[in-house]
Design a protein around this motif. Structure first.
Motif, PDB file in Angstrom:
ATOM      1  N   LEU A 178      59.300   5.950   4.659  1.00 31.42           N
ATOM      2  CA  LEU A 178      59.286   4.517   4.309  1.00 31.42           C
ATOM      3  C   LEU A 178      57.917   4.113   3.739  1.00 31.42           C
ATOM      4  CD1 LEU A 178      61.275   2.992   7.341  1.00 31.42           C
ATOM      5  CD2 LEU A 178      62.158   3.586   5.067  1.00 31.42           C
TER       6      LEU A 178
ATOM      7  N   ASP B 134      55.939   6.165   2.076  1.00 24.90           N
ATOM      8  CA  ASP B 134      55.913   6.759   0.729  1.00 24.90           C
ATOM      9  C   ASP B 134      56.713   5.910  -0.259  1.00 24.90           C
ATOM     10  OD1 ASP B 134      54.437   8.829   1.775  1.00 24.90           O
ATOM     11  OD2 ASP B 134      56.059  10.289   1.773  1.00 24.90           O
ATOM     12  N   ILE B 135      57.854   5.420   0.186  1.00 22.58           N
ATOM     13  CA  ILE B 135      58.710   4.601  -0.687  1.00 22.58           C
ATOM     14  C   ILE B 135      57.957   3.343  -1.131  1.00 22.58           C
ATOM     15  CG2 ILE B 135      60.770   3.106  -0.704  1.00 22.58           C
ATOM     16  CD1 ILE B 135      62.170   5.277   1.020  1.00 22.58           C
ATOM     17  N   MET B 136      57.304   2.697  -0.192  1.00 21.83           N
ATOM     18  CA  MET B 136      56.577   1.467  -0.527  1.00 21.83           C
ATOM     19  C   MET B 136      55.403   1.745  -1.465  1.00 21.83           C
ATOM     20  SD  MET B 136      57.777  -1.435   0.561  1.00 21.83           S
ATOM     21  CE  MET B 136      59.262  -0.793  -0.154  1.00 21.83           C
TER      22      MET B 136
ATOM     23  N   HIS C 253      65.378   4.213  -1.937  1.00 20.27           N
ATOM     24  CA  HIS C 253      65.094   4.604  -3.306  1.00 20.27           C
ATOM     25  C   HIS C 253      63.799   5.421  -3.313  1.00 20.27           C
ATOM     26  CE1 HIS C 253      62.142   1.204  -4.345  1.00 20.27           C
ATOM     27  NE2 HIS C 253      62.384   1.109  -3.078  1.00 20.27           N
ATOM     28  N   GLN C 254      63.290   5.698  -4.513  1.00 21.83           N
ATOM     29  CA  GLN C 254      62.107   6.544  -4.741  1.00 21.83           C
ATOM     30  C   GLN C 254      62.427   8.011  -4.430  1.00 21.83           C
ATOM     31  OE1 GLN C 254      59.644   5.813  -6.426  1.00 21.83           O
ATOM     32  NE2 GLN C 254      59.377   3.594  -6.313  1.00 21.83           N
TER      33      GLN C 254
ATOM     34  N   ALA D 292      59.853  10.448  -2.609  1.00 24.53           N
ATOM     35  CA  ALA D 292      59.667  10.121  -1.189  1.00 24.53           C
ATOM     36  C   ALA D 292      60.843  10.671  -0.371  1.00 24.53           C
ATOM     37  CB  ALA D 292      59.534   8.615  -1.007  1.00 24.53           C
TER      38      ALA D 292
END
Lengths: 221, 221
Positions: free
Chosen positions: A105, A107-109, B80-81, B84
């Motif tokens: 999470l 990393d996603i942000m 998403h991403q 990640a």
């Protein structure tokens, strides 16, 4: 010297058994180096904060791995890719959440903010004035509200942080990016987004970050 | 159904106690989803491989977090991403090296390949024919040799892998990118780089990857 801080007594695990010697090389800017500098500041990790001028860059570029900066030398070994390096220090400082899921999470942000940053960079460095004007319109009227609304909502639903109501490197890295992007665009774009504004203030108020921001070299962005 | 594979008996840790239900949504392409699909294939992880057409995209886009795909739904929660998410599965499958340092080295290699991919994408989707021709020249004469020489050297000095002579997700993710980029550019650009060619063949020869490549939908890239 700017960037040489702390008592160096924190043990950061690397491939070297002893506390390694760090040298960070970048332009005399915050930019892509600042998320890493925030993490290093937060961890009281000593490093040499080496800055070069735009004039020096063409020559410097030749000696950089994959021709890019920031570069971090760890006992002489040159590493690149700022987010990979920032994540590494985040792990050492226990700032990647409580488990692999929360680390994802984060990393996603961070990657989402980085997508936004790349849109800003694409506008900022556009050499053609006419194209730049068009990019500015799209950036300010579409891209910025799109990202800022959604990022603001993430902070809202995560209780004042980017991930699960706790301080992670996503908070530090994203605020470091907001901090330089607001100066780049010469607009405090988080001012109209209360949750983003609040996490920005929270991070900038952390004692180690506050001290770093006070002592760091003053740069345009 | 394509993408629904394996026996699902591998326990992948998530925020859900039971083995979660995965649904991957992307264009009917390899592209950005393929590194994740490679990891899922390698781990024999079951998922629904949901593909939509370019015509469906404008409507789909509205419901996607931050307007982008690939999106992975985990028990209904949309993530998403892609990198990640791919890193997350890599961790579960013990493909991030032996320690945090090696995990960083994996990240550095993946991000470097991703920088190269973005240059290719910038050329491939350039709408202006004249600009595209110029971008092609820079890409083929400068960018590609620059990256390929250096990536090839990394594999050489890491004993046939991208990180420390062992199979990591950097190998899988980078080969997944090479695999679709070669078709996008209609040139087997690794053919002249013996170390890259060898790691490509090694990954494509892993039983689970080989089986996936054989059964996956045939797409242009």
């Amino acid at each position: 010297m700017a960037g040489e801080t702390g008592d160096g007594n924190k043990h950061i695990e690397t491939n070297s058994a002893m506390s390694p010697k760090y040298k960070l090389t970048y332009f005399d800017l915050r930019g892509l180096a600042e998320p890493l500098r925030f993490l290093l500041a937060y961890g009281d990790i000593e490093y040499e904060d080496s800055r070069f001028t735009f004039e020096q860059w063409p020559e410097m570029k030749k000696s950089m791995p994959f021709g890019k900066v920031p570069v971090l030398e760890v006992d002489g070994q040159a590493l690149h890719q700022s987010m990979a390096m920032t994540r590494y220090f985040a792990k050492q400082l226990k700032l990647t959440g409580d488990d692999d899921w929360e680390a994802m999470l984060c990393d996603i942000m961070v990657d989402t903010m980085n997508d936004f940053r790349m849109q800003v960079t694409g506008y900022y460095y556009e050499p053609n004035e006419e194209t730049k004007e068009k990019k500015k319109e799209v950036l300010f009227n579409e891209t910025m509200p799109f990202y800022l609304e959604r990022l603001d909502e993430e902070v809202k639903k995560n209780d004042g942080h980017f991930v699960k109501g706790k301080l992670t490197w996503a908070d530090l890295a994203i605020v470091a990016m907001i901090d330089f992007m607001e100066d780049q665009l010469q607009t405090k774009f988080t001012d109209n987004y209360s949750n983003l504004k609040a996490i920005k203030e929270k991070v900038l108020d952390l004692p180690q970050i506050k001290a770093w921001v006070e002592r760091r070299p003053k740069t345009n962005y």
